[in-house]
Motif scaffolding. Structure first.
Motif: not given
Length: 68
Positions: A9-10, A21
């Protein structure tokens, strides 16, 4: 045991290079590209959200020219 952080998610901001994020990005349309609407506007010159909300001014209809 602690669960390792999910790094999928980064993302890295296209404009400033900051890691963020994408699920928490305030940019509603380009979450996977920019960390914020400020970076979106700085890179594109506008935000897509503003573009989608833009309503062009209607040109007043001119009266038909009188036939002489």
């Amino acid at each position: 045991m602690t669960t390792p952080t999910d790094l999928s998610n980064i993302k890295r901001c296209r404009r400033c290079g900051q890691r963020y994020d994408w699920r928490k990005s305030p940019s509603s349309t380009l979450k996977m590209t920019y960390c914020s609407s400020l970076c979106e506007r700085a890179d594109l010159g506008f935000t897509l959200e503003a573009l989608l909300k833009f309503e062009p001014k209607r040109v007043a209809e001119e009266a038909p020219a009188a036939v002489e």
